[in-house]
Design a protein around this motif. Structure first.
Motif, short mmCIF file in Angstrom:
data_model
loop_
_atom_site.label_atom_id
_atom_site.label_comp_id
_atom_site.label_asym_id
_atom_site.label_seq_id
_atom_site.Cartn_x
_atom_site.Cartn_y
_atom_site.Cartn_z
N LYS A 28 10.25 6.12 -14.70
CA LYS A 28 8.87 6.16 -14.79
C LYS A 28 8.19 4.71 -14.62
O LYS A 28 6.93 4.52 -13.98
CB LYS A 28 8.27 6.97 -15.82
N VAL A 29 8.69 3.92 -15.60
CA VAL A 29 8.30 2.48 -15.42
C VAL A 29 8.39 1.99 -14.19
O VAL A 29 7.42 1.09 -13.72
CB VAL A 29 9.23 1.55 -16.60
N GLY A 30 9.54 2.01 -13.60
CA GLY A 30 9.85 1.65 -12.11
C GLY A 30 8.76 2.13 -10.88
O GLY A 30 7.90 1.38 -10.54
N GLN A 31 8.32 3.52 -11.29
CA GLN A 31 7.52 3.98 -10.44
C GLN A 31 5.99 3.69 -10.57
O GLN A 31 5.16 3.11 -9.72
CB GLN A 31 7.39 5.52 -10.50
N ALA A 32 5.66 3.43 -11.80
CA ALA A 32 4.40 3.15 -12.36
C ALA A 32 4.08 1.53 -11.95
O ALA A 32 3.06 1.05 -11.44
CB ALA A 32 4.06 3.25 -13.69
N ALA A 33 5.05 0.71 -12.53
CA ALA A 33 4.81 -0.81 -12.01
C ALA A 33 4.90 -1.22 -10.68
O ALA A 33 4.19 -1.82 -10.29
CB ALA A 33 5.93 -1.57 -12.85
N GLY A 34 5.82 -0.06 -9.93
CA GLY A 34 5.88 -0.43 -8.38
C GLY A 34 4.33 -0.02 -8.04
O GLY A 34 4.24 -0.95 -6.94
N ARG A 35 3.78 0.88 -8.18
CA ARG A 35 2.82 1.39 -7.57
C ARG A 35 1.59 0.33 -7.90
O ARG A 35 0.76 0.00 -7.06
CB ARG A 35 2.17 2.84 -7.93
N HIS A 36 1.71 -0.36 -9.22
CA HIS A 36 0.65 -1.25 -9.45
C HIS A 36 0.62 -2.35 -9.03
O HIS A 36 -0.58 -3.24 -8.70
CB HIS A 36 0.72 -1.26 -11.03
N PHE A 37 1.79 -2.86 -8.33
CA PHE A 37 2.00 -4.13 -7.66
C PHE A 37 2.20 -3.80 -6.19
O PHE A 37 2.66 -4.68 -5.45
CB PHE A 37 3.04 -4.85 -8.20
N LEU A 38 1.90 -2.64 -5.54
CA LEU A 38 1.56 -2.61 -4.17
C LEU A 38 0.41 -2.96 -3.64
O LEU A 38 -0.28 -1.89 -3.34
CB LEU A 38 2.06 -0.84 -3.96
N ARG A 39 0.24 -4.30 -3.55
CA ARG A 39 -0.91 -4.84 -3.12
C ARG A 39 -0.84 -5.57 -1.90
O ARG A 39 0.31 -6.44 -1.71
CB ARG A 39 -1.40 -5.62 -4.14
N GLY A 40 -1.45 -5.28 -0.76
CA GLY A 40 -1.24 -6.25 0.34
C GLY A 40 -0.57 -5.50 1.59
O GLY A 40 0.03 -4.32 0.97
N ALA A 41 -0.28 -5.78 2.67
CA ALA A 41 0.49 -5.24 3.71
C ALA A 41 1.87 -5.64 3.81
O ALA A 41 2.53 -5.20 4.56
CB ALA A 41 -0.29 -5.56 5.03
N HIS A 42 2.20 -6.80 3.29
CA HIS A 42 3.70 -7.26 3.16
C HIS A 42 4.61 -6.25 2.71
O HIS A 42 4.27 -5.27 1.91
CB HIS A 42 3.75 -8.38 2.53
N LYS A 43 5.78 -6.54 3.00
CA LYS A 43 7.09 -5.47 2.45
C LYS A 43 7.26 -5.97 0.93
O LYS A 43 7.40 -7.23 0.66
CB LYS A 43 8.35 -5.81 3.16
N HIS A 44 7.04 -4.95 0.08
CA HIS A 44 7.09 -5.31 -1.38
C HIS A 44 8.33 -5.42 -2.01
O HIS A 44 9.44 -4.51 -1.45
CB HIS A 44 6.25 -4.45 -2.13
N ARG A 45 8.68 -6.28 -2.90
CA ARG A 45 10.06 -6.52 -3.58
C ARG A 45 9.87 -6.84 -5.02
O ARG A 45 8.97 -7.37 -5.47
CB ARG A 45 10.96 -7.28 -2.94
N VAL A 46 11.03 -6.35 -5.91
CA VAL A 46 11.13 -6.44 -6.96
C VAL A 46 12.45 -7.10 -7.37
O VAL A 46 13.38 -6.84 -6.99
CB VAL A 46 10.99 -5.14 -8.15
N VAL A 47 12.47 -7.98 -8.62
CA VAL A 47 13.94 -8.76 -9.08
C VAL A 47 14.18 -7.92 -10.13
O VAL A 47 13.28 -7.98 -11.13
CB VAL A 47 13.66 -10.02 -9.21
N ILE A 48 15.48 -7.65 -10.41
CA ILE A 48 15.76 -6.97 -11.71
C ILE A 48 17.02 -7.79 -12.07
O ILE A 48 18.18 -7.79 -11.49
CB ILE A 48 16.11 -5.58 -11.46
N GLY A 49 16.68 -8.15 -13.49
CA GLY A 49 18.08 -8.90 -14.08
C GLY A 49 18.40 -8.00 -15.46
O GLY A 49 17.47 -7.16 -15.96
N LYS A 50 19.55 -8.40 -16.10
CA LYS A 50 19.70 -7.67 -17.15
C LYS A 50 20.56 -8.70 -18.04
O LYS A 50 21.18 -9.40 -17.58
CB LYS A 50 20.51 -6.29 -16.97
#
Length: 445
Positions: free
Chosen positions: A27-49
């Protein structure tokens, strides 16, 4: 609005517990992803652990969440929190995620989020994401679903970046440094970076197995490194926490040097070198009064914020400061990083050690701390601080100190604890006041 998930440093809780499990991570991934879907570019996220066993589960759940709303995912594997912040910005990602519970035991885990600028999210962004978690998010369809890939050179990129923070005229040849990585995220990168700069490195806490992060090692369990520094005859010890955004230093005598002394050193040195911006240092209400008095003697200001390195960062950005941190060891040096970075801060300490020619015990003891005591009281529910009996005791304690010390009482942002801190020139008085307040809180809890 009230917060169910986010605390002072992202989301943190027992892995597979009510507050943090695979379903919530998705749910965090979906909500945060939608929140940062801004603009027409291909969107990406970096995940570390970091190195917790539950990191695999959390990573996969977050990947599912982000890709399901149309974000591409870049996975780095185990890597310090500041490295994730760095790569988020360098790779032009829309969001960065660090899966870690910092200094907590392996049973816990957490999710820290960074914006495209590499800084931790604002309260407003976190509140928007939390609100979005409560409703079903629109999913991507067809070729709009995101892809995921793992990059293999993330460690090397971070090592290169942190080495650039050391002044070019400084070499670490001849120094023997004990580096304790808490069996956490920095187990590979920090010993390597310091060795590449010329030091002899004695590494400990570098054998993670998923279950031993922060277990008897690291910045919150110092006995092992204190003894190792003395046994090895080392010049300095560097103790990191599980995600390597926190630093505690051990001098050659095996004595602990906390974040206040480190801020005093870096702030005063940078001021002398003309590098300090803002005319002072930013710290939290927990920093010792001795630090404030030392900085005043240097003609520098100490700006205090509420507890949490994100609030330190907000004040730094607002006031144009470039040095800030917490007594617990978070050091934010905005010339080199967008968040707390234990390795970068350690290199600044090592640079000062090389240039001074003094032993660490002398160089890192810039002021005598005012007697200070912090105790924690666990509570199950409700708000003990609202009880009239507790408020009466607190008011009486404030009246006693009356300009001769400070009292800080607050709820932990990550655990069900009331933290009670007092400091002042009279140690016996400080101890008594803390005990009296703790007893009142326990009775009301």
């Amino acid at each position: 609005m009230g917060r169910t998930y986010f605390g002072t440093d992202g989301i943190r809780g027992r892995a597979n517990g009510r507050k943090l499990n695979a379903a919530i991570a998705m749910k965090v991934g979906q909500a945060a992803g939608r929140h940062f879907l801004r603009g027409a570019h291909k969107h990406r996220v970096v995940i570390g652990k970091d190195t917790r066993l539950s990191g695999y589960m959390m990573e996969n759940a977050l990947v599912a969440g982000f890709t399901s709303v149309g974000m591409d995912v870049i996975m780095t594997g185990p890597l310090p929190t500041p490295a994730v912040a760095l790569l988020t910005r360098e790779m032009r990602a829309d969001i960065g995620v660090m899966i870690s519970a910092s200094h907590n035991p392996y049973e816990d885990n957490g999710i820290k989020l960074f914006g495209p600028d590499g800084f931790k999210l604002s309260d407003e962004d976190e509140e928007a994401i939390e609100a979005a978690m409560a409703v079903e998010q629109p999913l991507a369809e067809g070729d709009a679903i995101g892809r995921a890939r793992r990059i293999e050179d993330a460690r090397g990129r971070y090592i290169h970046a942190v080495k650039q923070s050391l002044p070019e005229d400084v070499r670490l040849d001849g120094l023997k440094i004990v580096v304790d990585c808490a069996n956490g995220a920095a187990y590979n990168v920090t010993p390597t970076a310091i060795w590449e700069l010329g030091a002899e490195v004695v590494a400990m806490g570098v054998e993670p197995n998923g279950l031993n992060i922060n277990d008897g090692v690291g910045s919150t369990a110092l006995d092992a490194i204190q003894q190792r520094v003395v046994d090895e005859g080392a010049d300095l010890g560097i103790a990191l926490d599980g995600d390597a955004d926190r630093l505690i230093v051990i001098d050659e005598k095996g004595q602990k040097v906390d974040g206040d002394q480190i801020m005093a050193l870096i702030g005063s040195r940078w001021a002398k070198d003309g590098k300090l911006r803002g005319g002072g240092v930013v710290a939290t209400v927990m920093s010792n009064l001795g630090l404030e008095r030392f900085l005043a003697g240097e003609g520098l200001e100490l700006v205090r914020t509420k507890v949490g390195d994100r609030y330190v960062l907000e004040a730094m950005k607002a006031g144009g400061y470039n040095v800030g941190g917490e007594q617990s060891g978070h050091m934010i040096l905005l010339d080199h990083a967008t968040t707390g970075d234990g390795t970068v801060a350690a290199l600044q300490v090592l640079a000062a050690l090389v240039r001074s020619g003094k032993p660490a015990s002398e160089m890192l003891h810039l002021f005598d701390p005012v007697p200070q005591l912090l105790k924690n009281v666990r509570y199950e529910g409700g708000d003990p601080l609202e009880a009239p009996s507790v408020q009466k005791v607190i008011a009486a304690a404030n009246g006693e100190l009356d300009g001769k010390g400070r009292l800080v009482i607050r709820k932990s942002g990550t655990e069900p604890l009331i933290r009670v801190m007092a400091e002042g020139d009279d140690e016996a008085q400080v101890n008594r006041l803390v005990d009296e307040i703790c007893a009142a809180v326990e009775a009301a809890a």
